[in-house]
Design a protein around this motif. Structure first.
Motif, short mmCIF file in Angstrom:
data_model
loop_
_atom_site.label_atom_id
_atom_site.label_comp_id
_atom_site.label_asym_id
_atom_site.label_seq_id
_atom_site.Cartn_x
_atom_site.Cartn_y
_atom_site.Cartn_z
N ALA C 116 0.98 -0.63 0.34
CA ALA C 116 -0.28 0.02 -0.25
C ALA C 116 0.83 1.65 -0.16
O ALA C 116 0.61 2.65 -0.96
CB ALA C 116 -0.71 -0.27 1.01
N GLY C 117 2.32 0.74 0.22
CA GLY C 117 3.08 2.77 1.28
C GLY C 117 3.90 3.06 -0.96
O GLY C 117 3.48 3.94 -1.38
N ILE C 119 2.58 1.72 -3.43
CA ILE C 119 1.39 2.83 -4.59
C ILE C 119 0.58 3.93 -4.26
O ILE C 119 1.02 5.01 -5.02
CB ILE C 119 0.59 1.62 -3.99
CG1 ILE C 119 -0.01 0.08 -4.22
CG2 ILE C 119 -1.08 2.02 -4.79
CD1 ILE C 119 -0.81 -0.68 -4.05
N LEU C 120 1.16 4.57 -2.63
CA LEU C 120 0.77 5.16 -2.47
C LEU C 120 1.76 6.28 -2.73
O LEU C 120 1.40 7.31 -3.93
CB LEU C 120 0.23 5.29 -0.62
CG LEU C 120 -0.01 6.60 0.09
CD1 LEU C 120 -1.47 6.78 -1.18
CD2 LEU C 120 -0.30 6.64 1.08
N ARG C 122 4.44 5.65 -5.09
CA ARG C 122 4.46 5.94 -6.19
C ARG C 122 3.43 6.48 -7.26
O ARG C 122 3.06 7.78 -7.65
CB ARG C 122 4.16 4.39 -6.76
CG ARG C 122 4.37 4.27 -9.09
CD ARG C 122 4.12 3.27 -8.99
NE ARG C 122 4.52 2.33 -7.96
CZ ARG C 122 4.03 1.08 -8.02
NH1 ARG C 122 2.30 0.99 -8.48
NH2 ARG C 122 3.97 -0.15 -7.04
N GLY C 123 1.99 6.72 -6.83
CA GLY C 123 1.07 7.71 -7.02
C GLY C 123 0.75 8.76 -6.55
O GLY C 123 0.77 9.75 -7.58
N LEU C 124 1.64 8.93 -5.24
CA LEU C 124 2.04 10.34 -5.35
C LEU C 124 2.73 11.47 -6.57
O LEU C 124 2.54 12.12 -6.42
CB LEU C 124 2.20 11.02 -3.86
CG LEU C 124 1.09 10.66 -2.58
CD1 LEU C 124 1.65 10.54 -1.27
CD2 LEU C 124 0.06 12.03 -2.76
N MET C 126 3.70 10.34 -8.69
CA MET C 126 2.69 10.27 -10.74
C MET C 126 2.07 11.59 -10.16
O MET C 126 1.64 12.39 -11.63
CB MET C 126 1.85 9.31 -11.02
CG MET C 126 1.61 9.89 -12.14
SD MET C 126 0.77 7.99 -12.28
CE MET C 126 -1.26 9.16 -11.55
N LEU C 127 1.56 12.11 -9.67
CA LEU C 127 0.70 13.50 -9.52
C LEU C 127 1.89 14.90 -9.36
O LEU C 127 0.76 15.65 -10.14
CB LEU C 127 -0.24 13.41 -8.23
CG LEU C 127 -1.21 12.77 -7.86
CD1 LEU C 127 -2.47 12.59 -6.49
CD2 LEU C 127 -2.46 12.67 -9.03
N LYS C 131 3.77 11.35 -15.82
CA LYS C 131 4.03 10.02 -16.27
C LYS C 131 4.74 10.60 -17.30
O LYS C 131 5.31 9.00 -17.78
CB LYS C 131 2.83 9.70 -17.08
CG LYS C 131 1.59 9.46 -15.45
CD LYS C 131 0.14 9.14 -16.35
CE LYS C 131 -0.39 8.37 -15.67
NZ LYS C 131 -1.75 7.54 -16.54
N TYR C 230 8.58 7.64 -12.58
CA TYR C 230 7.60 8.02 -11.16
C TYR C 230 7.19 6.86 -10.88
O TYR C 230 7.44 6.27 -10.20
CB TYR C 230 5.94 7.79 -11.19
CG TYR C 230 5.06 7.65 -12.30
CD1 TYR C 230 4.62 7.51 -13.73
CD2 TYR C 230 3.90 6.76 -11.54
CE1 TYR C 230 4.07 6.80 -14.65
CE2 TYR C 230 2.70 6.07 -12.01
CZ TYR C 230 3.05 6.06 -13.67
OH TYR C 230 2.13 5.27 -14.44
N ILE C 234 9.51 0.08 -9.43
CA ILE C 234 8.90 -1.78 -9.06
C ILE C 234 9.56 -2.81 -9.72
O ILE C 234 10.31 -3.59 -8.49
CB ILE C 234 6.84 -1.91 -10.07
CG1 ILE C 234 6.31 -0.48 -9.70
CG2 ILE C 234 7.02 -3.13 -10.03
CD1 ILE C 234 5.35 -0.93 -11.02
#
Lengths: 250, 319, 306
Positions: C116-117, C119-120, C122-124, C126-127, C131, C230, C234
């Motif tokens: 979860a961490g 993904i979070l 990585r998502g942040l 990206m924002l 990309k 971003y 992985i």
């Protein structure tokens, strides 16, 4: 009934057990005692297939069972309990005992998921038998409680009920009185007598000398991984070597 | 226990009448995916929630079902109804063979190994261009058909997929409450005690892993035949994680929870259209919040919340 | 006849040169895997957790450096420490906000929370940064250097040199400083370490900070070669884990060797067999090691587990 011959176990360079042999008679109650670190629990773990052995042999009713995994031993009639009770904490008390009856059923994945009539009948039978064992150990009223929330003493009784559900011919108990108060220990002694009354052979590792001397027919004493003595409770109580080992003399 | 059949019946009726409420439309297509994802989440839940064994590679089995079905029908011209069970059988055999060494591992190691397996499968989808069409995908997969009834619209596919999904859910509910389900939960709680009771933990874990892979493969076949097109992107590492999120959010060890998790995660991107880039952050945040504050998942967490709120209200009323 | 012999010989030399070339580039990616792998091992040994978010710190290293270079217009020598510091802070926050408050720290929950961490984070990222794939300028030009027929870039040398330096510092820290010794004690026996007065929780926090520093450094030095985005975390993270597994989760030389072996095999495999399957090589090795020698490639389970 159970014969242990020449069991040796090394952990790395340390000898945990060395050439331990003894025989346990059908229908007897045998105590295995010894100071801390004597190798009692290791011996239990080897007999019940949890650990492997370095050398030696274990036979159950003339059948070589050394090295067999615990699930095979259960089907051959050997079952054990654990020092720090190993219950299925997320399941109900009744379900715990029903797991003990696993070998009494035969429904597989397919029959179970299709709810075949015979597997429903089998399930009902298992449930009834499980209730019988709860009654035997006197914890019927706890049937629907969560096993993880039981007080220690009741958990111990549940573990014994679950083990008996396997219908063993021999049951090994690892420090069954540990953590019990004196009243509960008394109840345990009575229960052990009742178990033997059904013709089940009992072996226990125990620190509570009073209990051991009270219920056991024979006693095996281990010290520093070796068998120090073997005999009736009276013989053991008078054995100088045993006394010396317990008092820490050479 | 006695309530289980009624719960299932109620759920099945709701599924059957749901299309009436939505009157077809775009949402039907989404609900087809809810069905497929529910099937996958239930499959993973059997492994993770009951037997306590994690897998981060289930998207791989899903993809294998989809590709095997796709290749056998689109390229080899087989009947889809024949391709589906054959794909499932092949995946089942492969999963069994892998399960023996892989399930010797525990916890974090098992997670990493299954993850690696999933990625290897994903790379194979991408690289065996002759078979799978590579990154650009495989198209022209036929729809399933019964006689002259071809499942080629969202509403038809809805009933097709949900028939399978309901069957899988029913089987899983039955299994969970049975001798086998009990043994699985026992292995989860204390493997050594379960073995002492005569449960062959090793074999049982392999069997449930294979079963879970077979169900995933079936879901994959259904996906291929409803979409008529498959490409590797749907079966990557991210989808394995998404499946894990569904199971955890819904509730480990709950079949209906898996539905809730699958429904939520499938509908969420639709609700968040426009804010599409945020979905990855929301997944991560959701997963984290759930593990930290509702480790039992929605099925256990929500009733708990209501109970707590009711108690609070009572307290306020008394004061 | 002569001509053919000559051609044959020439092809052989070409092949040798090629192999040398692949080995060089393999060694430098391998060094990156080693750094990431050591990060995995440090956390694993202190806590028993495999931190699935490890790769994200690698990504943060590269992306933050880029951010400081391009947006804040810092020079490289200032951007790098800033990026490392922010990554370390991220590691610290991750431990305090996600790992420590976990009420039921079962292995499955720990796996899920670190996923979860990851993904979070990585998502942040990206924002914040979009990309797109970005390039970081190499530290000292990109004039290739020729060695024995193979060419290497100055960045390759930077990577190897910095990795060696980090490993030396790492070794010094674990064997010659109080904190390092305390962390080693924790890895041998957490309870005993607690009993002799070591603040185990602080050591856990420490391990996350050190790992994020190592990860971000790896991300920074590799970014000029491979570009950064971003989602680079992985794959790099997983390869790093693979290196650690080959090394038996050691945070010393075994993992370094593991990383180098992986890097070279991957590079040779990609060059001589098929580039498409390059990523699969690491995972096949990972599975084989886990199945056959879960204690790592080098000897006993309890050898060098710092």
């Amino acid at each position: 009934m159970l014969e242990v011959s020449g069991i040796t176990r090394l952990f790395g360079g340390v000898t945990a057990l060395e050439d331990v042999s003894f025989t346990i008679g059908q229908g007897s109650i045998t105590g295995v005692i010894g100071p801390n670190g004597a190798g009692k629990t290791t011996l239990f773990n080897i007999i019940t297939g949890i650990y492997g052995r370095t050398s030696g042999r274990v036979t159950l009713e003339d059948r070589d069972i050394s090295g067999l995994p615990p699930e095979r031993l259960a089907r051959l009639g050997m079952v054990r309990t654990f020092q720090n009770i190993e219950l299925f904490g997320a399941m109900s008390v009744l379900e715990n005992v029903m797991v003990g009856l696993h070998t009494k059923g035969s429904s597989g994945f397919l029959a179970c998921s299709l709810k075949m009539p015979w597997s429903i009948a089998e399930e009902r039978r298992i449930r009834e038998t499980a209730m019988k064992w709860l009654e035997f150990t006197g914890i019927t009223e706890l049937a629907d409680d969560c096993a993880g929330n039981l007080p220690f003493g009741k958990g111990r009784l549940l573990e014994i009920a679950r083990a008996l559900a396997v219908e063993p011919r021999i049951i090994l108990m690892d420090e069954p009185a540990a953590g019990l108060n004196s009243k509960e220990t008394l109840g345990l002694a009575h229960l052990i007598g009742k178990i033997r009354g059904m013709g089940v052979t009992v072996v226990l590792v125990e620190h509570d000398m009073e209990l051991v001397m009270d219920v056991c027919d024979r006693i095996v004493v281990l010290n520093l991984g070796r068998k120090l003595a073997e005999g009736t409770p009276r013989e053991i109580q008078e054995n100088r070597e045993v006394i010396a080992a317990y008092l820490g003399e050479d | 226990m006695k309530r289980e059949p009624f719960k299932f019946l109620l759920f099945a009726v709701l599924v059957l009448v749901a299309p009436l409420a939505f009157k077809g439309g775009y949402l039907m297509n989404v609900l087809v995916f809810v069905g497929i994802n529910t099937m996958l989440a239930v499959a993973l839940n059997l492994l993770l929630g009951y037997a306590g064994q994690i897998s981060l590679g289930h998207a791989g089995f899903f993809g294998m079902g989809a590709y095997l079905s796709g290749i056998l029908t689109a390229t080899c011209g087989w009947n889809p109804w024949l391709a589906m069970p054959l794909a499932a059988l092949a995946v089942g055999i492969l999963a069994t063979l892998i399960a023996f060494p892989i399930l010797k591992l525990k916890g974090h190691y098992l997670a990493m190994a299954t993850l690696g397996l999933g990625i290897i499968i994903y790379i194979v989808f991408n690289e065996t261009v002759d078979l799978t069409g590579g990154p650009s995908g495989l198209s022209g997969i036929p729809n399933l058909a019964v006689g002259s009834l071809v499942f080629d619209s969202d509403i038809k596919n809805y009933y097709l997929v949900w028939t399978f999904t309901l069957a899988v859910m029913l089987f899983s509910v039955n299994l969970a409450g049975s001798r086998i389900g009990r043994a699985l939960r026992a292995v989860h709680d204390s493997e050594v005690a379960a073995r002492v009771m005569g449960v062959n933990a090793r074999l049982l874990k392999v069997q449930v892993f294979a079963l879970s892979a077979v169900i995933s493969s079936l879901a994959g076949s259904l996906y291929a035949h409803t979409m008529t097109f498959v490409s590797p992107a749907s079966f990557g590492f991210n989808f394995s994680i998404e499946l894990l999120t569904m199971v955890v959010i819904g509730g480990l060890g709950s079949v209906y929870g898996s539905f809730l998790g699958a429904a939520l995660l499938t509908l969420l991107p639709e609700l968040l259209r426009g804010a599409q880039d945020y979905d990855i952050v929301i997944y991560g945040g959701l997963l984290m919040v759930m593990v930290m504050f509702m480790p039992g998942g929605l099925v256990r967490g929500i009733p708990d919340l209501f109970r707590r709120m009711a108690r609070l209200r009572e307290g306020a009323g008394n004061a | 006849m002569k001509v053919r012999e000559f051609l044959c010989k020439k092809r052989k030399i070409m092949q040798l040169e090629q192999i040398l070339q692949y080995t060089f580039s393999g060694l430098s990616t391998g060094a990156i895997y080693a750094l990431i792998g050591i990060g995995f091992s440090i956390i694993f040994n202190a806590t028993g957790i495999i931190n699935f978010a490890q790769g994200e710190f690698v990504m943060l290293g590269g992306m933050l450096t880029l951010f400081f270079l391009e947006v804040l217009k810092l020079p490289l020598w200032a951007a790098i420490p800033c990026a490392v510091a922010v990554s370390a802070l991220a590691g610290l926050l991750f431990e305090r906000l996600a790992i420590r408050p976990l009420r039921q720290p079962t292995p499955i929950n720990l796996v899920i929370i670190t996923i979860a961490g990851s993904i979070l984070i990585r998502g942040l990222a990206m924002l914040l940064w979009g990309k797109d794939t970005h390039a970081i300028p190499p530290f000292t030009g990109d004039e290739p250097i020729s060695i024995a027929g193979a060419t290497i870039l100055p960045q390759h040398i930077w990577i190897l040199a910095i990795t060696l330096l980090i490993i030396a510092v790492n070794k010094f820290f674990f064997f010659h400083t109080i904190s390092g010794k305390a962390m080693r004690a924790c890895s041998y026996n957490r309870r005993a370490a607690g009993l002799v007065g070591i603040d185990v929780r602080r050591m856990v926090l420490f391990s996350f900070v050190i790992s994020s520093v190592l990860g971000s450094l790896a991300g920074i030095i590799v970014a000029p070669l491979t570009m950064t985005a971003y989602d680079v975390g992985i794959m790099l993270g997983l390869k790093g884990f693979c290196a650690a597994i080959i090394g038996g989760m050691s945070s010393g030389m075994a993992t370094v060797v593991g990383g180098l072996i992986l890097g070279v095999l991957e590079s040779l495999g990609a060059g001589l067999i098929s580039s498409g399957y390059k990523d699969a090589i690491a995972f096949i090795i990972l599975l084989l090691i886990l199945f056959i020698r879960p204690q790592g490639l080098f000897g006993k389970a309890e050898s060098e587990r710092v």
